[in-house]
Design a protein around this motif. Structure first.
Motif, short mmCIF file in Angstrom:
data_model
loop_
_atom_site.label_atom_id
_atom_site.label_comp_id
_atom_site.label_asym_id
_atom_site.label_seq_id
_atom_site.Cartn_x
_atom_site.Cartn_y
_atom_site.Cartn_z
N ASN A 7 0.91 -1.14 0.09
CA ASN A 7 0.14 -0.07 -0.15
C ASN A 7 1.04 1.28 0.01
N ILE A 8 0.52 2.19 -0.78
CA ILE A 8 1.25 3.47 -0.85
C ILE A 8 0.09 4.50 -0.21
N ILE A 9 0.71 5.05 0.85
CA ILE A 9 -0.25 6.22 1.39
C ILE A 9 0.22 7.47 0.99
N ILE A 10 -0.77 7.85 0.48
CA ILE A 10 -0.48 9.45 -0.29
C ILE A 10 -0.95 10.52 0.50
N MET A 11 -0.22 11.26 1.20
CA MET A 11 -0.67 12.42 2.16
C MET A 11 -0.83 13.82 1.18
N CYS A 12 -2.06 14.35 1.01
CA CYS A 12 -2.42 15.71 0.30
C CYS A 12 -2.62 16.76 1.03
N SER A 13 -1.91 17.89 0.78
CA SER A 13 -2.06 18.93 1.59
C SER A 13 -1.73 20.24 0.67
N ASP A 14 -2.41 21.36 1.08
CA ASP A 14 -1.93 22.98 0.52
C ASP A 14 -1.01 23.37 1.31
N ASN A 15 -0.14 24.35 0.55
CA ASN A 15 0.82 25.16 1.63
C ASN A 15 0.63 26.73 1.42
N GLY A 16 0.50 27.40 2.18
CA GLY A 16 0.19 28.83 2.32
C GLY A 16 1.50 29.55 1.79
N SER A 28 -0.11 -3.04 -6.10
CA SER A 28 -0.06 -2.39 -4.77
C SER A 28 -1.41 -1.39 -4.77
N ASP A 29 -2.06 -1.42 -3.88
CA ASP A 29 -3.26 -0.64 -3.41
C ASP A 29 -2.49 0.83 -3.12
N ILE A 30 -3.35 1.99 -3.14
CA ILE A 30 -2.93 3.15 -2.56
C ILE A 30 -4.08 3.72 -1.46
N THR A 31 -3.61 4.45 -0.75
CA THR A 31 -4.44 5.14 0.34
C THR A 31 -4.33 6.49 0.03
N VAL A 32 -5.45 7.35 -0.15
CA VAL A 32 -5.51 8.81 -0.41
C VAL A 32 -5.96 9.38 0.74
N VAL A 33 -5.16 10.48 1.33
CA VAL A 33 -5.53 11.01 2.60
C VAL A 33 -5.71 12.52 2.35
N ASP A 34 -6.57 13.05 2.59
CA ASP A 34 -6.83 14.56 2.70
C ASP A 34 -6.49 14.95 4.14
N ILE A 35 -5.05 15.43 4.17
CA ILE A 35 -4.48 15.88 5.46
C ILE A 35 -4.59 17.52 5.64
N GLY A 36 -4.96 18.15 4.45
CA GLY A 36 -4.83 19.54 4.65
C GLY A 36 -5.08 20.20 3.27
N VAL A 37 -5.95 19.82 2.36
CA VAL A 37 -6.38 20.20 1.10
C VAL A 37 -7.17 21.49 1.26
N LYS A 38 -7.17 22.46 0.64
CA LYS A 38 -7.95 23.52 0.76
C LYS A 38 -9.24 23.16 0.13
N LYS A 87 -8.13 15.90 7.71
CA LYS A 87 -7.97 17.28 7.51
C LYS A 87 -7.54 18.22 8.73
N ILE A 88 -6.33 18.66 8.92
CA ILE A 88 -5.95 19.29 10.10
C ILE A 88 -6.21 20.88 9.99
N ASN A 89 -6.42 21.12 8.65
CA ASN A 89 -6.69 22.67 8.46
C ASN A 89 -6.79 22.81 6.99
N HIS A 90 -7.41 23.51 6.45
CA HIS A 90 -7.46 24.09 4.87
C HIS A 90 -5.98 24.53 4.31
N GLY A 91 -5.07 23.73 4.36
CA GLY A 91 -4.02 24.22 4.15
C GLY A 91 -3.22 24.83 5.14
N THR A 92 -1.66 24.95 5.08
CA THR A 92 -0.84 25.82 6.17
C THR A 92 -0.88 27.16 5.85
N LYS A 93 -0.41 27.92 6.67
CA LYS A 93 -0.31 29.52 6.46
C LYS A 93 1.14 29.58 5.96
N ASN A 94 1.11 30.82 5.39
CA ASN A 94 2.07 31.37 4.73
C ASN A 94 3.53 31.43 5.65
N MET A 95 4.20 30.46 5.58
CA MET A 95 5.59 30.55 6.43
C MET A 95 6.60 31.85 6.17
#
Length: 358
Positions: free
Chosen positions: A61-70, A107-117, A129-137
């Motif tokens: 299994n391939i775990i795919i973490m998806c998230s946006d970045n400020g 192989s299977d894949i697991t798609v995770v929305d951990i912070g997509v806007k 989802k932790i949040n809708h993307g991170t803040k601008n660093m």
């Protein structure tokens, strides 16, 4: 005790006795010692992970973490930010690079929305989802330290749950526009090295955009001053939810004593973070390929791991993992099924002489 603390305390080194027994057995197979190179190393490392001399992979299994970045708003990527959402959804359609390679290699894949806007109406995407993307660093910390811990724990939970479902080999993937910028910032901070050395062009920047990207990363580090001795401080100030989630996946694999594969630059950055949190994590990691992103070479040196392949890839997504899966399974099958010298009726000094030469 938090899930992260519990996981880190539970990780133990690989079984050195099993590794030595595996090496001894492999040296007695019908071949010159060391003649199958890295395939022998893979089989011995797997013995150290499982404690068994004979190992076989049943579910991948391939775990795919998806998230946006400020920080995307600073112009550090050639791609628009909404591409994160589009590609995340496309993983569930099986039409991306990692999807085709994963399917070909069973192989299977697991798609995770951990912070997509934004939100998804797609049951195939796991919502963590932790949040809708991170803040601008460039304007302050990308996330709080609590959010960083929570994101790491998402990765641990993903592996925990998939191990219960019988998966015994994992890959790490990601999607997040501008995540080569956050990865370069994290790596520069942790390794205490110049930004220019670990920053690449990502999705294909012009020279002018590339110069902007490096300036933005330097600015973010100057503003946030992450503590290189504190991984959580680094991730929270200049990292991304995807990096933190993958870091948790590496920790989760080590906790569960299952092998896990590094993909490219972002994945290497996450592996480096996990390694700094607990150095025993390294015993459970297999690198797949040598990414074209320059920062990978510095992570490799720090981790002391050698990539299996050099295909000039820089796609990300976890695309190198299914290729490595094939090599790992080939190594295990060969070492499990090759005859010993005695079984092959090989007598005399033929292999002895070759062994002395090697």
């Amino acid at each position: 005790m938090s899930l992260l603390e519990e996981a880190l305390k539970s990780i133990t080194p690989a079984d050195k006795d099993a590794i030595e027994k595996s090496k001894k057995r492999i040296d007695n197979l019908t071949k010159p010692i060391g003649s199958m190179g890295t395939l022998e190393d893979i089989a011995s490392k797997m013995a150290g992970i499982t404690g068994k001399l004979y190992n076989e992979i049943y579910k991948k299994n391939i775990i795919i973490m998806c998230s946006d970045n400020g920080v995307c708003e600073e112009g550090v990527s050639a791609c628009p930010q909404n591409l994160t959402r589009i590609v995340t959804n496309n993983y569930t359609r099986g039409i991306t690079g990692v999807c085709t390679l994963a399917k070909y290699n069973n192989s299977d894949i697991t798609v995770v929305d951990i912070g997509v806007k934004g939100e998804f109406n797609n049951s195939k995407i796991i919502n963590r989802k932790i949040n809708h993307g991170t803040k601008n660093m460039c304007k302050g910390a990308a996330m709080t330290k609590e959010e960083a811990v929570k994101a790491i724990e998402v990765g641990i939970e993903m592996v925990d749950n998939l191990v219960k479902q019988g998966y015994d080999l994992f890959g790490t993937g990601e999607m997040g526009i501008a995540n080569t910028a956050t990865s370069a910032a994290v790596m520069a901070a942790i390794l205490d090295c110049p930004v220019d050395l670990v920053t690449g062009k990502g999705s294909g920047l012009t020279e002018e955009q590339f110069s902007t990207k490096k300036s933005v990363i330097k600015k973010a580090l100057d503003i946030n001053k992450p503590n290189k001795e504190d991984v959580l401080d680094v991730i929270s100030k200049v990292g991304g939810f995807d990096i933190a989630g993958m870091c948790g996946s590496f920790i989760g694999a080590a906790k569960n004593k299952v092998p896990i594969v590094i993909d490219g630059f972002i994945s290497y950055t996450a592996a480096l973070c996990a390694y700094r949190l607990n150095k025993n994590v390294k015993d459970y990691i297999f690198p797949s390929h040598l990414s074209k992103e320059p920062g990978v070479e510095y992570a490799i040196k720090e981790l002391g791991l050698e990539p299996m392949l050099n295909l000039k890839m820089r796609l990300g997504e976890g695309s190198g993992c299914p290729l490595a899966f094939n090599i790992i399974e080939s190594a295990l099958y060969s070492m499990n099924n090759m005859a010993t010298l005695k079984e092959a009726s090989v007598e005399g000094d033929f292999f002895v002489d070759i062994r002395e030469e090697n």
